[in-house]
Design a protein around this motif. Structure first.
Motif, mmCIF file in Angstrom:
data_model
loop_
_atom_site.group_PDB
_atom_site.id
_atom_site.type_symbol
_atom_site.label_atom_id
_atom_site.label_comp_id
_atom_site.label_asym_id
_atom_site.label_seq_id
_atom_site.Cartn_x
_atom_site.Cartn_y
_atom_site.Cartn_z
ATOM 1 N N VAL A 179 3.335 -4.771 2.411
ATOM 2 C CA VAL A 179 2.471 -5.488 3.346
ATOM 3 C C VAL A 179 2.670 -6.998 3.234
ATOM 4 O O VAL A 179 2.662 -7.716 4.226
ATOM 5 N N SER B 114 -4.650 -10.368 7.400
ATOM 6 C CA SER B 114 -5.932 -10.103 6.730
ATOM 7 C C SER B 114 -5.709 -9.840 5.248
ATOM 8 O O SER B 114 -6.476 -10.312 4.397
ATOM 9 N N THR B 115 -4.670 -9.103 4.939
ATOM 10 C CA THR B 115 -4.375 -8.792 3.536
ATOM 11 C C THR B 115 -4.172 -10.081 2.743
ATOM 12 O O THR B 115 -4.700 -10.224 1.632
ATOM 13 N N GLU C 243 -9.716 -14.029 11.970
ATOM 14 C CA GLU C 243 -9.912 -13.845 13.411
ATOM 15 C C GLU C 243 -11.382 -13.942 13.804
ATOM 16 O O GLU C 243 -11.964 -12.986 14.327
ATOM 17 N N GLU D 96 4.400 1.106 1.576
ATOM 18 C CA GLU D 96 4.463 0.146 2.674
ATOM 19 C C GLU D 96 4.300 -1.274 2.140
ATOM 20 O O GLU D 96 3.260 -1.638 1.600
ATOM 21 N N PRO E 67 1.914 -10.971 14.383
ATOM 22 C CA PRO E 67 1.559 -9.744 15.111
ATOM 23 C C PRO E 67 0.610 -8.860 14.309
ATOM 24 O O PRO E 67 0.444 -9.043 13.098
ATOM 25 N N SER E 68 -0.011 -7.920 14.988
ATOM 26 C CA SER E 68 -0.908 -6.974 14.336
ATOM 27 C C SER E 68 -0.156 -6.210 13.250
ATOM 28 O O SER E 68 0.973 -5.781 13.455
ATOM 29 N N GLY E 69 -0.757 -6.123 12.084
ATOM 30 C CA GLY E 69 -0.136 -5.387 10.989
ATOM 31 C C GLY E 69 0.825 -6.217 10.175
ATOM 32 O O GLY E 69 1.476 -5.708 9.258
ATOM 33 N N SER E 70 0.912 -7.528 10.460
ATOM 34 C CA SER E 70 1.881 -8.348 9.740
ATOM 35 C C SER E 70 1.369 -8.768 8.355
ATOM 36 O O SER E 70 2.103 -9.353 7.581
ATOM 37 N N GLY E 71 0.095 -8.473 8.050
ATOM 38 C CA GLY E 71 -0.418 -8.762 6.703
ATOM 39 C C GLY E 71 -1.338 -9.965 6.620
ATOM 40 O O GLY E 71 -1.664 -10.413 5.521
ATOM 41 N N TYR F 82 0.877 -1.172 0.000
ATOM 42 C CA TYR F 82 0.000 0.000 0.000
ATOM 43 C C TYR F 82 0.909 1.214 0.000
ATOM 44 O O TYR F 82 1.621 1.438 0.970
HETATM 45 N N1 LIG Z 1 -6.722 -0.730 2.508
HETATM 46 C C1 LIG Z 1 -5.520 -0.417 3.039
HETATM 47 N N2 LIG Z 1 -4.914 0.739 2.721
HETATM 48 C C2 LIG Z 1 -3.710 1.058 3.222
HETATM 49 N N3 LIG Z 1 -3.023 0.286 4.086
HETATM 50 C C3 LIG Z 1 -3.591 -0.876 4.474
HETATM 51 C C4 LIG Z 1 -4.856 -1.285 3.971
HETATM 52 N N4 LIG Z 1 -5.176 -2.481 4.504
HETATM 53 C C5 LIG Z 1 -4.129 -2.790 5.302
HETATM 54 N N5 LIG Z 1 -3.190 -1.847 5.288
HETATM 55 C C6 LIG Z 1 -1.915 -1.875 6.016
HETATM 56 O O1 LIG Z 1 -1.294 -3.088 5.741
HETATM 57 C C7 LIG Z 1 -0.667 -3.609 6.890
HETATM 58 C C8 LIG Z 1 -1.164 -5.007 7.126
HETATM 59 O O2 LIG Z 1 -2.538 -4.974 7.440
HETATM 60 P P1 LIG Z 1 -3.389 -6.271 7.750
HETATM 61 O O3 LIG Z 1 -4.754 -5.822 8.073
HETATM 62 O O4 LIG Z 1 -3.233 -7.250 6.666
HETATM 63 O O5 LIG Z 1 -2.661 -6.812 9.052
HETATM 64 P P2 LIG Z 1 -3.123 -7.946 10.058
HETATM 65 O O6 LIG Z 1 -1.978 -8.859 10.193
HETATM 66 O O7 LIG Z 1 -4.415 -8.528 9.642
HETATM 67 O O8 LIG Z 1 -3.288 -7.143 11.409
HETATM 68 P P3 LIG Z 1 -4.339 -7.331 12.602
HETATM 69 O O9 LIG Z 1 -3.822 -8.445 13.453
HETATM 70 O O10 LIG Z 1 -4.282 -6.044 13.319
HETATM 71 O O11 LIG Z 1 -5.668 -7.630 11.986
HETATM 72 C C9 LIG Z 1 -0.988 -2.661 8.018
HETATM 73 O O12 LIG Z 1 0.125 -1.837 8.245
HETATM 74 C C10 LIG Z 1 -2.141 -1.857 7.516
HETATM 75 O O13 LIG Z 1 -2.082 -0.558 8.025
#
Ligand SMILES: Nc1ncnc2c1ncn2[C@@H]1O[C@H](COP(=O)(O)OP(=O)(O)OP(=O)(O)O)[C@@H](O)[C@H]1O
Ligand SMILES: [Mg+2]
Lengths: 237, 243
Positions: free
Chosen positions: B18, B43-44, B162, B16, B37-41, B13
């Protein structure tokens, strides 16, 4: 003011009840036609502002800004004199001049569309993005998702704003007075402008105010009912 | 032939990163648990599999078909998703949430859709809640409807993001039980979850994702008892401290 004179003024209003009732009919017709036009154009406009793009979206946006930024009397007078509306004669009994009615419907309806569009746009945008994603994630197309998931919720959320808009349009039908359409206010004026009847101005105005009030009050209660009837059980919208 | 094959997927993104060079494969009936960890990607990564998010480079294959060569709606019919916040359709009953996709996407006749919906509600232990609206259900019940909704589309693969993390602790068990049942029945599942009990009992493989990269991947016993990397050890240690 002499009590006797007052009494005769009230008698004058009462004896003309049928004349005012016909004006009420025109007021109701104009409210319904304007709200319908506003709904038919406003809801698609709101959807285009959220889901559309390109020239269509900017066109809808610009027209909305112009309509919301122009006084309603100006719109009515402008449409009445500037649009090539054919002379369609007058509806008997209610004495309604068709081209004035059309000009008023266009002015009130387009302006209402500009506001109803904003109400609907806000409702669509207030629906959590997860609803769209959930719909897409079971394989629905964007159109199916909008139609079956977003719209039903957005329309419900629009009801309070629509109720507000209804009240505004009903009261604003009175500006059709500026182009002589025989609605309630125009007929009221015709009554007290008769020779020797200027003492009845207040009585006439009180009566038509009461009619406007009864119309807005009863319709608002009915719309309250509708809202309760279609409220989502357990939800707080 | 793998059911799902993810090859060298990158996603960013802006500037960044991801997801970075993510690759792995799942076989039919596998249960893959992703932790990180949170933000590790996490959900993406899931969202890339059903194309709620598009990848920048790499490839993803479902039954050897590259998912970008499929119609996205067809792909999503075959890959169900269960959301952290349930995302049930708020204006529809539990039954209506399930029949909508059956009617509109699978184009089943009404009676058949209703019968199927009731069947799936029964499977998740909610046979008596068909007429309830989401706001009238507990979080645990809502999530089970969410699972039934995804399941009723008869997907090849189910994604869970989750699914229990928004639930009160006493409601988590019901949802995990349904997920365990599914795993036992042979449903192929890709789950982001930090429920280590579920990972131990149901997962065929656990993947530790950190800063968009796969740090370590293996059977649960290996990752939990004998991790190769200190970071895995530290993260999992923290998790088990929490639960
Ligand atoms: N639509 C988006 N636009 C910009 N950045 C995004 C978007 N979706 C996710 N990100 C960024 O991508 C990174 C990974 O996000 P993601 O939601 O995949 O993490 P996660 O591992 O699921 O975290 P969590 O445990 O908090 O759910 C984060 O830094 C988030 O800020
Ligand atoms: Mg996440």
């Amino acid at each position: 003011m002499e009590p006797v004179a007052l009494l005769s003024d009230w008698q004058f209003v009462v004896s003309n009840w049928r004349f005012l009732l016909l004006g009420t009919v025109v007021t109701i017709l104009l409210t319904l036609s304007s709200l319908s036009l506003g709904f038919l154009l406003g809801f698609p406009a709101g959807a285009i502002e959220v889901y559309g793009d390109g020239w269509l979206k900017s066109a809808v946006n610009t027209v909305g800004v112009i309509l919301r930024g122009t006084p309603i009397v100006v719109l009515i007078v402008l449409f009445f004199f500037a649009l090539p509306i054919p002379r369609l004669g007058t509806v008997p009994v209610i004495d309604m001049q068709m081209n004035a009615f059309i000009a008023a419907t266009l002015a009130l309806g387009l302006r209402s569309a500009a506001y109803q569009g904003q109400v609907f746009r806000g409702s669509i945008q207030s629906i959590a993005s997860g609803q769209m994603e959930a719909a897409r994630s079971i394989g629905m197309t964007k159109l199916q998702a909008v139609r079956h998931v977003i719209f039903p919720q957005a329309v419900r959320r629009s009801l309070p704003g629509f109720q507000n808009e209804f009240t505004i349009v009903l009261k604003d039908t009175s500006v059709a007075f500026a182009i002589g359409l025989a609605e309630l206010l125009t007929r009221a004026e015709r009554l007290y402008l008769q020779p020797g009847r200027d003492t009845a101005v207040i009585e006439v105005i009180i009566v038509i105010s009461a009619i406007y009030f009864i119309l807005t009050f009863t319709t608002n209660r009915a719309l309250d009912r509708l809202q309760q009837r279609y409220a989502i059980p357990g939800g707080n919208e | 032939m793998s059911l799902l094959r993810i090859e060298n997927v990158d996603k960013s993104y802006g500037d960044e990163d991801v997801l970075h060079d993510v690759s792995f494969a799942m076989e039919t009936q596998d249960v893959e648990v992703i932790v990180g960890p949170s933000g590790s990607g996490k959900s993406t990564l899931l969202r890339c599999v059903n194309r709620l998010t598009e990848i920048d480079s790499g490839a993803i294959y479902l039954n050897d078909e590259e998912i970008h060569s499929l119609d996205e709606n067809e792909l999503r019919r075959r890959v169900g998703m269960v959301f952290q916040d349930f995302s049930l359709f708020a204006h529809l009953t539990a039954r209506g949430n399930i029949t909508l996709g059956l009617r509109e996407v699978l184009e089943l006749p009404k009676e058949e859709a209703v019968a199927k919906a009731d069947d799936y509600l029964d499977r998740v232990g909610l046979a008596d809640q068909g007429d309830s609206y989401p706001a009238e259900l507990s979080g645990g019940q809502q999530q089970r409807v969410g699972i039934a909704r995804a399941l009723a589309m008869d997907p090849d693969l189910l994604l869970f993001d989750e699914p229990t993390s928004a639930l009160d602790p006493e409601l988590i068990g019901d949802v995990l039980r349904v997920m365990n049942d599914l795993a036992e029945e042979g449903m192929t599942m890709l789950c982001v979850t930090h429920e280590m009990g579920f990972a131990r009992s149901a997962a065929s493989t656990v993947t530790f994702l950190d800063e968009g990269r796969i740090v370590e991947r293996g059977p649960p016993e290996q990752l939990f008892e004998n991790p190769e990397h200190d970071r895995t050890n530290a993260f999992l240690g923290e998790l088990s401290g929490l639960h």
